[in-house]
Design an enzyme around this catalytic site. Structure first.
Site, PDB file in Angstrom:
ATOM      1  N   ASP A 180     -22.850 -56.810  10.419  1.00 38.97           N
ATOM      2  CA  ASP A 180     -22.311 -55.636  11.174  1.00 38.97           C
ATOM      3  C   ASP A 180     -22.028 -55.564  11.825  1.00 38.97           C
ATOM      4  O   ASP A 180     -21.211 -55.419  12.668  1.00 38.97           O
ATOM      5  CB  ASP A 180     -22.333 -54.545   9.668  1.00 38.97           C
ATOM      6  N   HIS A 181     -23.596 -55.953  12.881  1.00 37.57           N
ATOM      7  CA  HIS A 181     -23.847 -55.340  14.225  1.00 37.57           C
ATOM      8  C   HIS A 181     -24.951 -55.311  14.496  1.00 37.57           C
ATOM      9  O   HIS A 181     -26.011 -56.042  13.544  1.00 37.57           O
ATOM     10  CB  HIS A 181     -23.411 -53.953  14.568  1.00 37.57           C
TER      11      HIS A 181
ATOM     12  N   SER B 207     -21.830 -48.984  10.834  1.00 35.93           N
ATOM     13  CA  SER B 207     -22.236 -50.004  10.132  1.00 35.93           C
ATOM     14  C   SER B 207     -20.912 -49.522   9.317  1.00 35.93           C
ATOM     15  O   SER B 207     -19.681 -50.298   8.739  1.00 35.93           O
ATOM     16  CB  SER B 207     -22.995 -49.782   9.205  1.00 35.93           C
TER      17      SER B 207
ATOM     18  N   THR C 111     -22.415 -49.848   4.744  1.00 34.14           N
ATOM     19  CA  THR C 111     -22.103 -51.097   4.310  1.00 34.14           C
ATOM     20  C   THR C 111     -21.366 -50.891   2.975  1.00 34.14           C
ATOM     21  O   THR C 111     -20.168 -51.402   2.726  1.00 34.14           O
ATOM     22  CB  THR C 111     -23.029 -51.764   4.583  1.00 34.14           C
TER      23      THR C 111
ATOM     24  N   HIS D 278     -33.959 -50.321  14.393  1.00 32.20           N
ATOM     25  CA  HIS D 278     -34.103 -48.812  14.783  1.00 32.20           C
ATOM     26  C   HIS D 278     -35.181 -48.419  15.036  1.00 32.20           C
ATOM     27  O   HIS D 278     -35.504 -47.568  15.737  1.00 32.20           O
ATOM     28  CB  HIS D 278     -33.392 -47.916  13.495  1.00 32.20           C
TER      29      HIS D 278
ATOM     30  N   ASP E  18     -31.592 -53.961   9.727  1.00 32.66           N
ATOM     31  CA  ASP E  18     -31.087 -53.007  10.229  1.00 32.66           C
ATOM     32  C   ASP E  18     -31.788 -51.658  10.494  1.00 32.66           C
ATOM     33  O   ASP E  18     -32.185 -50.893  12.258  1.00 32.66           O
ATOM     34  CB  ASP E  18     -29.674 -52.243  10.056  1.00 32.66           C
TER      35      ASP E  18
ATOM     36  N   GLU F 162     -26.244 -56.951   0.570  1.00 35.29           N
ATOM     37  CA  GLU F 162     -26.459 -56.691   1.828  1.00 35.29           C
ATOM     38  C   GLU F 162     -27.648 -56.451   1.604  1.00 35.29           C
ATOM     39  O   GLU F 162     -29.040 -55.703   1.124  1.00 35.29           O
ATOM     40  CB  GLU F 162     -25.865 -54.668   1.490  1.00 35.29           C
TER      41      GLU F 162
HETATM   42 ZN   LIG Z   1     -27.805 -48.956  11.854  1.00 36.98          ZN
END
Ligand SMILES: [Zn+2]
Length: 462
Positions: free
Chosen positions: A399-400, A194, A247, A361, A357, A352
């Site tokens: 971001d991904h 990030s 981020t 994980h 995210d 955000e």
């Molecule tokens: Zn992450």
């Protein structure tokens, strides 16, 4: 338990009490004394269906299979099919049909899959109310006055798909028409974190993983918030992470490593931001942030706030939605927009949704979807404002991707999704970018994440 070559059923009771049998003549009748010696009932699956374990059983086959299971269950013994398809889809189907013993050549894989399945299945009960944009100002050539950039951390295409599908098939996000894909590689890694991805979006430069607002050599790079501030914009950041998370930090800090929390916190205090909302007040305990920002205690206080306000929504990382975080992301997004609007100056607001995210994980499907629904509520506030305002460009991206998330099975009517994960880390898959408002067409196509920065600058250039 004897399977394979077994004695005649009528002789079962002649065997010692530690010996049991696999009873395979379910079609016949059996005496009470013989039934006592039965450990398991088995029959060949192929008698009922030729299903290969992909997709679903046909409705006719399913009825046949259910009928034999029902018959076997009356004898109150564990039931098994043999010669079955041997796949995740088949294991799940048999377990849902009530088959007690799953026949497999991969017992460990089968056990792990079925054992973890409850955590992989999300049944969603709270939804995002979809707003249909007017599209009056969409894609117009008009210069943009205000920018709202919303980043779903780890919000890849399967995250968006699953969220839309459980939300009666659509989101406010999926109403939008100008869509692109961005490539997320960092300067030193195929798969970004990030920090590098945030820096790419904020500065238009690729950097190394872990770096916050600095180039691969550690030299600070001016970010979009610093640039537009100099042009007279008011600026703000909202996050469901700690405010010093990678981020948000990429949009105000310049540090070599994302773990330098204190230095990042000091950068926040010295930043020219007019507003921030996020978790992590604990980091600021000895940093006299009150000298620079007036700290408010509720979303309501935003209404009367003047300049330079900070709102800590938690001491550490904010509570996830599935553990009771309320509607705060959408509420502060709405009130922050109102806060900026009354100042009558152009503004840049970053929002955000950080925990999509986190649950990627954790490989937690319900966590991903509940955070992503929460994100859509914030997106709705931004799009509604853009329609009223007519000079605001809203950009939504990630971001991904996180988790290598995919959605092999689900049920739209029951708001149910089964998630599957290839990793507990980020992946390098391209992520979607959506735009709405004047100049939204700039964001279509397939390009590097660094381009987002230049497209934003282009949209506001007179
Ligand atoms: Zn992450």
């Amino acid at each position: 338990m004897i399977s394979g070559n077994r004695p005649e059923i009528k002789n079962y009771s002649n065997y010692p009490n530690y010996i049991y049998f696999d009873y395979q003549e379910i079609q016949d009748s059996i005496s009470k004394s013989s039934l006592k010696k039965v450990a398991m009932i088995s029959t060949a699956f192929k008698q009922f269906s030729n299903w290969n374990g992909k997709g679903r059983l046909t409705h006719i086959d399913k009825q046949k299979v259910e009928k034999i299971i029902k018959k076997a269950k009356k004898l109150k013994k564990p039931f098994r099919f043999w010669a079955t398809p041997d796949s995740k889809t088949a294991w799940k189907a048999f377990s849902e049909l009530g088959v007690d013993i799953i026949n497999t050549d991969k017992p460990a894989k089968c056990f792990n899959y079925l054992n973890e399945l409850p955590q992989k299945i999300a049944e969603i009960k709270s939804f995002s109310k979809v707003y249909t944009p007017t599209f009056k100002i969409n894609s117009s050539k008009k210069t943009v006055k205000n920018i709202i950039l919303l980043i779903g951390d780890g919000n890849g295409l399967s995250q968006i798909s699953s969220t839309a599908l459980v939300n009666n098939g659509e989101l406010t996000l999926t109403q939008l028409k100008d869509i692109g894909l961005i490539k997320t590689q960092s300067a030193d890694d195929f798969t970004t974190d990030s920090a590098a991805a945030g820096t790419a979006l904020a500065t238009g430069k690729k950097t190394n993983n872990r770096a916050i607002g600095v180039n691969p050599k550690g030299k600070p790079i001016k970010n979009i918030i610093e640039i537009v501030s100099e042009q007279g914009f008011n600026t703000g950041i909202i996050t469901t992470d700690e405010i010093t998370g990678a981020t948000p930090a990429a949009f105000y800090a310049h540090q070599k490593d994302r773990s330098q929390k204190n230095e990042i916190a000091t950068d926040l205090i010295n930043s020219n931001l007019n507003l921030f909302v996020g978790g992590g007040s604990a980091t600021f305990e000895n940093l006299a942030i009150e000298n620079k920002f007036r700290l408010i205690k509720s979303t309501n206080d935003l209404k009367k706030a003047n300049n330079k306000v900070g709102f800590f929504i938690s001491k550490k990382k904010p509570t996830p939605v599935q553990n009771g975080r309320d509607n705060i992301l959408a509420e502060v997004t709405k009130e922050s927009i109102a806060f900026f609007k009354q100042k009558q100056k152009p503004f840049f607001l970053l929002v955000e949704a950080a925990q999509i995210d986190s649950f990627g994980h954790y490989n937690d499907t319900n966590g991903i979807i509940t955070e992503s629904i929460d994100f859509d509520k914030a997106i709705t506030e931004a799009i509604k404002f853009a329609d009223k305002d007519g000079e605001t460009l809203v950009i939504i991206t990630a971001d991904h991707e996180t988790g290598g998330f995919s959605i092999p099975q689900g049920n739209i009517k029951n708001h149910l999704i089964e998630g599957s994960f290839t990793t507990n880390d980020h992946t390098a898959t391209m992520v979607p970018i959506f735009a709405y408002g004047p100049q939204s067409h700039l964001f279509t196509g397939v390009y590097e994440n660094t381009e987002v920065f230049f497209k934003i600058l282009k949209s506001i250039s007179k």
